[in-house]
Design an enzyme around this catalytic site. Structure first.
Site, PDB file in Angstrom:
ATOM      1  N   HIS A 122      80.735   3.254  61.388  1.00  0.00           N
ATOM      2  CA  HIS A 122      82.641   3.546  61.365  1.00  0.00           C
ATOM      3  C   HIS A 122      83.223   3.288  62.551  1.00  0.00           C
ATOM      4  O   HIS A 122      82.583   4.016  63.739  1.00  0.00           O
ATOM      5  CB  HIS A 122      82.538   5.607  61.014  1.00  0.00           C
ATOM      6  CG  HIS A 122      81.783   5.905  59.735  1.00  0.00           C
ATOM      7  ND1 HIS A 122      82.026   7.508  59.455  1.00  0.00           N
ATOM      8  CD2 HIS A 122      81.046   4.926  58.656  1.00  0.00           C
ATOM      9  CE1 HIS A 122      81.342   6.946  58.037  1.00  0.00           C
ATOM     10  NE2 HIS A 122      80.552   6.029  57.868  1.00  0.00           N
ATOM     11  N   ARG A 147      82.647   0.142  59.050  1.00  0.00           N
ATOM     12  CA  ARG A 147      83.817   1.089  58.564  1.00  0.00           C
ATOM     13  C   ARG A 147      84.049   0.972  58.641  1.00  0.00           C
ATOM     14  O   ARG A 147      84.683   1.516  60.525  1.00  0.00           O
ATOM     15  CB  ARG A 147      83.446   1.839  57.555  1.00  0.00           C
ATOM     16  CG  ARG A 147      84.188   2.181  56.594  1.00  0.00           C
ATOM     17  CD  ARG A 147      83.702   3.713  56.317  1.00  0.00           C
ATOM     18  NE  ARG A 147      84.479   4.985  56.838  1.00  0.00           N
ATOM     19  CZ  ARG A 147      84.178   6.023  57.135  1.00  0.00           C
ATOM     20  NH1 ARG A 147      83.892   6.672  55.496  1.00  0.00           N
ATOM     21  NH2 ARG A 147      84.923   7.294  57.559  1.00  0.00           N
ATOM     22  N   TYR A 159      91.442  12.329  57.171  1.00  0.00           N
ATOM     23  CA  TYR A 159      90.279  12.394  57.998  1.00  0.00           C
ATOM     24  C   TYR A 159      89.460  10.544  57.843  1.00  0.00           C
ATOM     25  O   TYR A 159      89.860  10.136  57.447  1.00  0.00           O
ATOM     26  CB  TYR A 159      89.766  13.539  56.652  1.00  0.00           C
ATOM     27  CG  TYR A 159      87.893  13.236  56.686  1.00  0.00           C
ATOM     28  CD1 TYR A 159      86.649  14.066  57.178  1.00  0.00           C
ATOM     29  CD2 TYR A 159      87.583  12.535  55.622  1.00  0.00           C
ATOM     30  CE1 TYR A 159      85.732  14.711  57.343  1.00  0.00           C
ATOM     31  CE2 TYR A 159      86.140  12.273  56.226  1.00  0.00           C
ATOM     32  CZ  TYR A 159      85.417  13.254  56.740  1.00  0.00           C
ATOM     33  OH  TYR A 159      84.007  13.100  56.232  1.00  0.00           O
ATOM     34  N   ASP A 211      86.667   2.915  53.189  1.00  0.00           N
ATOM     35  CA  ASP A 211      86.597   4.373  51.989  1.00  0.00           C
ATOM     36  C   ASP A 211      87.967   4.924  52.039  1.00  0.00           C
ATOM     37  O   ASP A 211      88.542   5.043  53.014  1.00  0.00           O
ATOM     38  CB  ASP A 211      85.672   5.004  52.827  1.00  0.00           C
ATOM     39  CG  ASP A 211      85.773   6.207  51.997  1.00  0.00           C
ATOM     40  OD1 ASP A 211      85.137   6.851  50.923  1.00  0.00           O
ATOM     41  OD2 ASP A 211      84.322   7.293  52.794  1.00  0.00           O
ATOM     42  N   HIS A 213      87.860   7.272  50.140  1.00  0.00           N
ATOM     43  CA  HIS A 213      88.028   8.456  50.016  1.00  0.00           C
ATOM     44  C   HIS A 213      87.827   9.386  49.164  1.00  0.00           C
ATOM     45  O   HIS A 213      89.414  10.285  48.296  1.00  0.00           O
ATOM     46  CB  HIS A 213      88.422   9.924  51.526  1.00  0.00           C
ATOM     47  CG  HIS A 213      87.267   9.309  51.792  1.00  0.00           C
ATOM     48  ND1 HIS A 213      87.880   9.689  53.770  1.00  0.00           N
ATOM     49  CD2 HIS A 213      86.149  10.251  52.409  1.00  0.00           C
ATOM     50  CE1 HIS A 213      86.235   9.649  54.305  1.00  0.00           C
ATOM     51  NE2 HIS A 213      85.341  10.309  53.341  1.00  0.00           N
ATOM     52  N   GLU A 237      85.371   1.486  49.024  1.00  0.00           N
ATOM     53  CA  GLU A 237      84.074   2.741  48.514  1.00  0.00           C
ATOM     54  C   GLU A 237      85.425   4.274  48.359  1.00  0.00           C
ATOM     55  O   GLU A 237      86.519   3.727  48.805  1.00  0.00           O
ATOM     56  CB  GLU A 237      83.481   3.683  50.342  1.00  0.00           C
ATOM     57  CG  GLU A 237      82.888   4.265  49.349  1.00  0.00           C
ATOM     58  CD  GLU A 237      82.425   4.693  51.273  1.00  0.00           C
ATOM     59  OE1 GLU A 237      81.620   4.164  51.721  1.00  0.00           O
ATOM     60  OE2 GLU A 237      82.209   6.343  51.217  1.00  0.00           O
ATOM     61  N   GLU A 263      78.401   8.636  46.665  1.00  0.00           N
ATOM     62  CA  GLU A 263      78.271   9.818  47.285  1.00  0.00           C
ATOM     63  C   GLU A 263      78.264  11.041  45.974  1.00  0.00           C
ATOM     64  O   GLU A 263      77.662  12.031  47.484  1.00  0.00           O
ATOM     65  CB  GLU A 263      78.914   9.559  48.729  1.00  0.00           C
ATOM     66  CG  GLU A 263      80.471  10.175  48.822  1.00  0.00           C
ATOM     67  CD  GLU A 263      81.599  10.094  49.762  1.00  0.00           C
ATOM     68  OE1 GLU A 263      81.020   9.099  50.608  1.00  0.00           O
ATOM     69  OE2 GLU A 263      81.705  10.980  50.236  1.00  0.00           O
ATOM     70  N   ARG A 284      75.438   4.354  45.829  1.00  0.00           N
ATOM     71  CA  ARG A 284      76.007   5.063  46.889  1.00  0.00           C
ATOM     72  C   ARG A 284      75.085   6.741  46.912  1.00  0.00           C
ATOM     73  O   ARG A 284      75.266   7.420  47.845  1.00  0.00           O
ATOM     74  CB  ARG A 284      76.634   5.997  47.472  1.00  0.00           C
ATOM     75  CG  ARG A 284      77.979   4.345  47.993  1.00  0.00           C
ATOM     76  CD  ARG A 284      78.941   3.985  48.922  1.00  0.00           C
ATOM     77  NE  ARG A 284      79.605   5.158  49.893  1.00  0.00           N
ATOM     78  CZ  ARG A 284      78.567   5.576  51.240  1.00  0.00           C
ATOM     79  NH1 ARG A 284      77.414   5.003  51.511  1.00  0.00           N
ATOM     80  NH2 ARG A 284      79.421   6.707  51.451  1.00  0.00           N
ATOM     81  N   ASP A 317      76.958  14.738  57.705  1.00  0.00           N
ATOM     82  CA  ASP A 317      76.436  16.349  57.154  1.00  0.00           C
ATOM     83  C   ASP A 317      74.907  15.569  56.489  1.00  0.00           C
ATOM     84  O   ASP A 317      74.524  17.114  55.578  1.00  0.00           O
ATOM     85  CB  ASP A 317      77.614  17.142  55.961  1.00  0.00           C
ATOM     86  CG  ASP A 317      78.521  15.395  55.481  1.00  0.00           C
ATOM     87  OD1 ASP A 317      79.241  14.655  56.260  1.00  0.00           O
ATOM     88  OD2 ASP A 317      77.578  15.966  54.398  1.00  0.00           O
ATOM     89  N   GLU A 340      74.466   3.439  55.305  1.00  0.00           N
ATOM     90  CA  GLU A 340      75.338   3.905  56.606  1.00  0.00           C
ATOM     91  C   GLU A 340      74.216   4.522  57.673  1.00  0.00           C
ATOM     92  O   GLU A 340      73.576   5.370  56.819  1.00  0.00           O
ATOM     93  CB  GLU A 340      76.578   5.255  55.154  1.00  0.00           C
ATOM     94  CG  GLU A 340      77.089   5.747  56.150  1.00  0.00           C
ATOM     95  CD  GLU A 340      78.569   7.070  55.326  1.00  0.00           C
ATOM     96  OE1 GLU A 340      77.897   7.168  54.604  1.00  0.00           O
ATOM     97  OE2 GLU A 340      79.130   6.717  56.090  1.00  0.00           O
ATOM     98  N   TRP A 403      90.308  13.467  48.221  1.00  0.00           N
ATOM     99  CA  TRP A 403      90.934  12.897  49.076  1.00  0.00           C
ATOM    100  C   TRP A 403      89.202  12.749  49.506  1.00  0.00           C
ATOM    101  O   TRP A 403      88.161  12.391  48.573  1.00  0.00           O
ATOM    102  CB  TRP A 403      90.686  14.058  50.953  1.00  0.00           C
ATOM    103  CG  TRP A 403      89.572  14.525  50.506  1.00  0.00           C
ATOM    104  CD1 TRP A 403      89.891  16.189  49.966  1.00  0.00           C
ATOM    105  CD2 TRP A 403      88.330  14.161  51.951  1.00  0.00           C
ATOM    106  NE1 TRP A 403      88.393  17.087  50.180  1.00  0.00           N
ATOM    107  CE2 TRP A 403      88.128  15.376  51.231  1.00  0.00           C
ATOM    108  CE3 TRP A 403      87.615  13.225  52.447  1.00  0.00           C
ATOM    109  CZ2 TRP A 403      86.428  15.918  51.693  1.00  0.00           C
ATOM    110  CZ3 TRP A 403      87.065  13.367  52.375  1.00  0.00           C
ATOM    111  CH2 TRP A 403      86.373  15.075  52.626  1.00  0.00           C
TER     112      TRP A 403
HETATM  113  C1  GCO Z   1      81.187   9.298  54.098  1.00  0.00           C
HETATM  114  C2  GCO Z   1      81.774  10.134  53.510  1.00  0.00           C
HETATM  115  C3  GCO Z   1      81.835  11.335  54.525  1.00  0.00           C
HETATM  116  C4  GCO Z   1      81.844  11.936  53.056  1.00  0.00           C
HETATM  117  C5  GCO Z   1      81.604  13.755  54.148  1.00  0.00           C
HETATM  118  C6  GCO Z   1      81.431  14.830  53.412  1.00  0.00           C
HETATM  119  O1  GCO Z   1      81.748   7.212  53.706  1.00  0.00           O
HETATM  120  O2  GCO Z   1      80.181   8.678  54.451  1.00  0.00           O
HETATM  121  O3  GCO Z   1      83.302   9.884  52.612  1.00  0.00           O
HETATM  122  O4  GCO Z   1      82.404  10.784  55.562  1.00  0.00           O
HETATM  123  O5  GCO Z   1      83.523  12.408  53.528  1.00  0.00           O
HETATM  124  O6  GCO Z   1      79.507  13.102  54.060  1.00  0.00           O
HETATM  125  O7  GCO Z   1      80.229  15.902  53.376  1.00  0.00           O
HETATM  126 MG    MG Z   2      82.601   7.724  51.466  1.00  0.00          MG
END
Ligand code: GCO
Ligand code: MG
Length: 403
Positions: A122, A147, A159, A211, A213, A237, A263, A284, A317, A340, A403
């Site tokens: 990223h 990204r 974010y 992304d 979101h 994304e 995701e 994803r 995370d 990723e 988001w």
């Molecule tokens: C990504 C995601 C993360 C998430 C996060 C939420 O593409 O990596 O969008 O940034 O927002 O994992 O827990």
């Molecule tokens: Mg994402």
């Protein structure tokens, strides 16, 4: 072989991680990730109160049966908490099977389809210039896919932008969710400008991703996809929240920009229509949220029929344990797309010794048996759980936003 004990270890070496450790009567053990960012303790309770007591004494080799037992047998199917608990158990069982067979996980799955796993990382900037600088730096460091995110001028950083907020753990340790500001009409014309500048600067050799979101409606996403076509993105994304799977038909009719999604999906049923109608290009789902290795294998095999490629979610995370499981699945899966990889804090690497490794724009599985990731419980004990949330977004008039 029998399951003798299952421990749940919660620690925060940068982010909170919920780790499952299944110990057998023969001394072999396996590790699994069961983290749900911002809702960690809910999975701990689900595991400790409702899952672990049912598994003591069972044969850990019966991975499929245990998966079905926890999925069908619970009556209450699906959902992020249930599926993260199943994922953690499943990953740990595959780890045990690999150790028992003395084989790396990718071998158990059928062997390697590739030597190394393409990753993206990223870059987020407060301004277009800052993002371009960051992309150039990562390209020079050998990344082949990047990204790119940018803040909206005149609004506070959102974010994924600014100082690469999603890698800055302080933001997630403020006790309660921070609130961010969103304005679609300012964002939509800004993003094509970012990618125009990026292509002018880095050319077309490097893959570029973006992304959203989940912040747009289908017609807005269609407009953005269309405007981005000249810049040949690898993907756009999470353009729209995907509870309404058929909503993606509208986007698809209007743009050839490839679409990535999933995701937050937990099972094949979250993406069945998206895949079978070929409304997306990349799925994803990731081992920790979509049912472990067993869940991923099922979804990716289904996706392969429809020319949809894998692209496991891999932010900070998703723990190094799930990253290990992902990388082995990536090495095997015939319809692999990309992985990723956001990287981890030093303390996280220390807490989870792992045989996978990064080589510039790729991850390598290593040859350790199972998924090759362990947990150092002494290190874990140094980093107790701290309540932490992701931010919440509101439009400029205060309306709560996706988001
Ligand atoms: C990504 C995601 C993360 C998430 C996060 C939420 O593409 O990596 O969008 O940034 O927002 O994992 O827990
Ligand atoms: Mg994402």
């Amino acid at each position: 072989m029998k399951i003798r004990d299952i421990k749940v270890i919660v620690a925060s070496p940068g982010r909170n991680f919920v780790t499952v450790k299944i110990i057998t009567d023969e001394g072999l053990y396996g590790i699994g990730d069961a983290t749900v960012n911002g809702r960690e303790k809910a999975v701990v309770a689900y595991l400790e109160e409702h899952v672990i007591p049912c598994l003591i004494g069972r044969d850990p080799m019966q991975i499929e049966d245990i998966w079905q037992y926890l999925y069908k047998g619970a009556y209450w199917r699906r959902g992020p908490i249930t599926m993260a608990a199943i994922s953690g158990i499943d990953m740990a069982l595959w780890d045990i099977k690999g150790k028992a067979a003395n084989m790396p996980l990718y071998q158990l799955l059928g062997g390697a389809s590739r030597e190394k796993v393409l990753i993206y990382q990223h870059v987020g900037g407060l301004t277009i210039e800052e993002t371009v600088e960051g992309v150039v730096a990562l390209k020079e460091a050998g990344l082949e896919a990047i990204r790119a995110q940018v803040s909206i001028p005149g609004l506070p950083p959102i974010y994924g932008t600014g100082k690469a907020k999603d890698q800055d753990s302080d933001v997630f340790r403020q006790g309660l969710p921070t609130e961010e500001v969103w304005a679609t009409h300012k964002y939509l014309p800004l993003v094509p400008k970012l990618f125009e500048k990026l292509r002018d600067t880095v050319g077309y050799d490097v893959h570029l991703l973006h992304d959203v979101h989940h912040r747009l409606t289908p017609i807005e996403a269609a407009r953005l996809g269309k405007d981005l076509e000249p810049f040949r993105l690898f993907w756009l994304e999470d353009a729209v929240p995907a509870e309404l799977q058929e909503g993606f038909r509208l986007i698809r009719q209007h743009t050839t920009t490839p679409l990535a999604l999933g995701e937050i999906f937990n099972t094949i049923w979250d993406c069945q229509q998206l895949i079978s109608e070929q409304l997306i290009d990349y799925i994803r789902v990731t081992s920790v949220h979509a049912g472990g290795v067993t869940g991923l294998r099922r979804i990716f095999d289904f996706a392969s029929i429809y020319h949809v490629r894998s692209a496991c979610h891999g932010p900070m995370d998703v723990s190094p344990v799930a990253m290990g499981a992902n990388v082995h699945v990536d090495r095997w899966v015939p319809n692999f797309g990309i992985q990723e990889y956001s990287g981890y804090t030093e303390a996280t690497h220390e807490m989870f010794p792992h045989s996978w490794s990064q080589d510039k724009g790729y991850l390598l599985t290593g040859e350790a048996p199972g998924h090759g990731v362990d947990i150092d419980e002494k290190v874990a004990a140094k980093y107790p759980y701290e309540r932490a949330y992701l931010p919440v977004a509101r439009a400029t008039d205060g309306t709560l936003w996706s988001w």
